[in-house]
Design a protein around this motif. Sequence first.
Motif: not given
Length: 429
Positions: A185-187, A194-195, A232-233, A254-256
């Motif tokens: 969803t975020h991507i 995504e990372t 992951a912050e 970004m998100c992880a």
Amino acid sequence: MHDIRAIRENPAAFDASLARRGIAPLSPEILAHDEARRSAIQAAESAQAAQNTASKAVGAAKAAGNDAEFERLRALVAEKKAEIAAMTTTANAEDLRLRDLLAGIPNLPLAEVPDGRDEADNVEVRRWGSPRNLSFTPKEHFEIKAVQPGMDFAAAAKLSGARFVLLRGAVLRVHRALGQFMLDTHINEHGLTETWTPVLVKDEAMFGTGNLPKFAEDSYQTTNGWWLIPTAEVTLTNTVAGEILDDAQLPIRMCALTQCFRSEAGSAGKDTSGMLRQHQFEKVEMVSITTPEASLAEHDRMTRCAEAILEKLGLPYRTIVLCTGDMGFGSQKTHDLEVWLPGQNTYREISSVSICGDFQARRMNARFRAQGGKPEFVHTLNGSGLAVGRCLIAVLENGQQEDGSVDLPAVLHPYLGGNTRINAAGGLE
């Protein structure tokens, strides 16, 4: 980290902002260290100038055969050299004291943040969805019949002690599906990149996001000095540490999905039942790096990204603004999302979305440059999108049926091979 120049220019405003967090005035102590540091630097510079002048005159005195003047000047050079060394040592010591003092002071709240002492003073801004009207008494997640075969606390305790869980079978598949659904969803819909990041980091990374030095006891450190990330912050935000970005690169979003590790220091006896508060858990973290002008709008956008996950899952929630006394160390403003848990008959936190301004950027020396301009500090933001374990709890409790089975949200069905529920025996069907 705070800007010492801003404190010099308006110490009263700095202390007034700290007072909103319940902190006594600190500007007198800060400015005393700053003045001592600057005075020592100035004295060292004056001594250096005198040394340079005397050094030039030494040769002339020697050439003129003026032995007395030569010896006087040579002694003066040695005296100034010692004075420079002493003043430099003093300046360095005061600089370290000042840095340590500033590093332990929390961020200043934005003017719009409500004043308050604790969570009782937080302000609800909106609510979505309505809790189901159940004809039976709802159970907490670990009590639900369908869940019990797949959520083993005894086995985890044998392996690792309290506040760990071992997941199996259908429950684990739902947990894995939730993480994948959040990422997709975020991507695909929210434009995040995504990372994949390490979960072991150096001191500098933990310092950059404000986890060190004040909150060392909240995290785990390996015997060779690495820290296990609490979220992951830490890794996502520090990807820009020491950089000067072009403003055309911003915003960076970004998100992880990572494992996270927290000692839960100071939370003894709190939320010990079930998997609400664990030492090891998974979370999808969102981080944005942006310009000062865009950061408030980015905060609202990130909040909507987190809210969208809950809405797609059909989970009732409320969004609140944390008051000054309940905000995290590095935050200027925080939105908490609280999801409805029928087993507890209350809303519980599932996401915090915070704007940090340039607080972390100063600690990391992360800057950007507009075309033709001077470098200035970026603004950083972070938020859960979401905590996977807590989301699993909410899905299980909100989907529970009277016979002990659990109906699962429609958006998860494709991730579960078309299965729509966990039956009372603990199997997907």
